[in-house]
Design a protein around this motif. Structure first.
Motif, short mmCIF file in Angstrom:
data_model
loop_
_atom_site.label_atom_id
_atom_site.label_comp_id
_atom_site.label_asym_id
_atom_site.label_seq_id
_atom_site.Cartn_x
_atom_site.Cartn_y
_atom_site.Cartn_z
N GLY A 75 1.93 9.77 -6.13
CA GLY A 75 2.33 11.07 -5.61
C GLY A 75 2.00 11.31 -4.15
N GLY A 76 1.95 10.25 -3.37
CA GLY A 76 1.69 10.40 -1.94
C GLY A 76 0.22 10.31 -1.57
N MET A 77 -0.65 10.00 -2.54
CA MET A 77 -2.07 9.84 -2.23
C MET A 77 -2.22 8.71 -1.22
N PRO A 78 -2.92 8.95 -0.13
CA PRO A 78 -3.03 7.90 0.88
C PRO A 78 -3.86 6.72 0.41
N VAL A 79 -3.48 5.55 0.84
CA VAL A 79 -4.26 4.33 0.62
C VAL A 79 -4.92 4.05 1.96
N ASP A 80 -6.19 4.41 2.05
CA ASP A 80 -6.89 4.31 3.33
C ASP A 80 -7.33 2.90 3.68
N PHE A 81 -7.64 2.10 2.66
CA PHE A 81 -8.13 0.75 2.90
C PHE A 81 -7.49 -0.20 1.91
N ALA A 115 0.83 -1.21 0.00
CA ALA A 115 0.00 0.00 0.00
C ALA A 115 0.87 1.26 0.00
N ASP A 116 1.95 1.25 0.74
CA ASP A 116 2.86 2.41 0.76
C ASP A 116 3.50 2.63 -0.61
N ALA A 117 3.87 1.55 -1.30
CA ALA A 117 4.46 1.67 -2.63
C ALA A 117 3.45 2.23 -3.63
N VAL A 118 2.20 1.80 -3.53
CA VAL A 118 1.15 2.32 -4.41
C VAL A 118 0.93 3.80 -4.11
N SER A 119 0.93 4.17 -2.85
CA SER A 119 0.77 5.57 -2.47
C SER A 119 1.88 6.44 -3.08
N LYS A 120 3.10 5.97 -3.01
CA LYS A 120 4.23 6.71 -3.59
C LYS A 120 4.07 6.85 -5.10
#
Length: 108
Positions: A36-42, A28-33
């Motif tokens: 552009g830093g969009m949070p992955v909440d779930f 999830a952190d890699a996808v967020s990066k």
């Protein structure tokens, strides 16, 4: 970073974790990066056996076939639209079929 490298980095994150919660969080952190830093909440982690059950519960998934896989299944001709269901042979390609598909799409 090239597109294929980004995909590989996301895929690798699971392996750096514990196979459970830590692996899911790293992915999830890699996808967020990547976004552009969009949070992955779930997020949800599923055993591979659960994917067909989930797919059937949703009524299957309709996909457009972008490459020609008619050698594996005549219904999977390039440009066709198929519905993948959990019980469909097309929903889970075997390891050999995956290798064949990769060989057909990778440059020589």
């Amino acid at each position: 970073m090239c597109r294929q490298s980004r995909r590989a980095q996301i895929s690798l994150q699971h392996g750096f974790g514990d196979g459970g919660e830590q692996s899911a969080r790293l992915t999830a952190d890699a996808v967020s990066k990547l976004f552009g830093g969009m949070p992955v909440d779930f997020y949800i982690a599923l055993d591979m056996d659960a994917i067909s059950t989930l797919n059937d519960a949703l009524g299957g998934v309709e996909v457009k076939v972008e490459d020609d896989f008619s050698a594996l299944d005549p219904a999977m001709a390039q440009g066709s639209t198929i519905r993948l269901t959990g019980t469909s042979r097309r929903s889970t390609l075997s390891e050999a079929e995956c290798r064949w598909a990769m060989a057909q799409t990778l440059p020589a």
